[in-house]
Design an enzyme around this catalytic site. Sequence first.
Site, PDB file in Angstrom:
ATOM      1  N   SER A 130       0.846  -1.179   0.000  1.00 32.00           N
ATOM      2  CA  SER A 130       0.000   0.000   0.000  1.00 32.00           C
ATOM      3  C   SER A 130       0.891   1.242   0.000  1.00 32.00           C
ATOM      4  CB  SER A 130      -0.966  -0.045   1.186  1.00 32.00           C
ATOM      5  OG  SER A 130      -1.967   0.942   1.061  1.00 32.00           O
ATOM      6  N   LEU A 131       0.760   2.147   0.952  1.00 31.12           N
ATOM      7  CA  LEU A 131       1.653   3.298   0.955  1.00 31.12           C
ATOM      8  C   LEU A 131       3.109   2.856   1.105  1.00 31.12           C
ATOM      9  CD1 LEU A 131       1.318   6.285   0.568  1.00 31.12           C
ATOM     10  CD2 LEU A 131       1.096   6.564   3.046  1.00 31.12           C
TER      11      LEU A 131
END
Length: 354
Positions: free
Chosen positions: A217-218
Amino acid sequence: MDELVASAVSHWAPRFTTNGVAVADFERVTSGLKDWDGWCSAWSEVGAEHEALGAEAVREGRLRSAGQHYVQAAVCYHFGKFLFVQDPDQMREAHLAAVRCLDAALPHLDPPGRRIEIPFDGSRLVGVLRLPHGPGPHPLTVMVPGLDSAKEEFRSTEALFLERGVGTFSVDGPGQGEAEYDLAIRGDWEVPGAAILDAVSAEPDVDPDRLGVWGVSLGGYYAPRIAGGDSRVRACVALAGPYDFGEGWGELPALTRAAFRARSRAESDEHAREIAHTLSLKGRTASITCPLLVVTGRRDRLIPWQHAARLAEEAGGETRLLLLDEGNHGCMNVAAQHRQKTADWMAAQLGAGE
């Protein structure tokens, strides 16, 4: 089920169960929730049940079981706090419980884990080091969480790498886990990345010439930033990461925007969007020259798959794009189609077993 609870279940249900929450616990908590205000306390109650089982196992000398119970407790407490930023006190209480339980589990895991604290920017980054059985020095992968994940969530992912002879260092960076209270989210992850690589390279049983980074994800943005800024990285995996986190800001779930605003120290939603745009790979992809595996899903509703395709197209080294037609955010709903492949790929790149 109210809108926020429904959003959490809709976006992240497979992630919970893939990363260690028992299906029965997930169904028990989510089916009994009337509104988001009860989210953190409901997960904390289940976490406390598993924590009590861990303490009982320790008293009875069943240490392997104790480790398993404490890991289960940690991940339940973690998912209680993961996006619960509207009540910082309750969120932090659950987080401290997650940290407490993981610390209690570490000596009883197979292989065991060890907590390492890295001084950074007036505070500290905390990670868990686990190394495969057998003589070292071992190759190692730094495991980078995203906006709402933390090191307490990574046991099942660590296992895939450890089974293939690759050590793991799951770490909370700025804006994440134990660091989120003192250090805000930042885009220049080559800076904390260097401190992390310095720390793991100093470990006598880690081979400093065989280091990889993996992010989800991030963290799938942070990992390429590390790889592009530090030549010590020999291989990189970017799972469901953004090219520019500010793009599509208005389409992100309300829970995600609120968490980013809190953890970036933004003063408003518009300020948060501006900060999100500073998390960008523009002009930095050519410097990613190590082997790169980019994984994403066409059904990702948080970070559209085109972000991953752009990274793969622009990266300066050998790159592979694994685009899964049915994959959601993080591709947790199709875990078997990428998780083993990813661990196999990293083990091969780092020469595990050689």
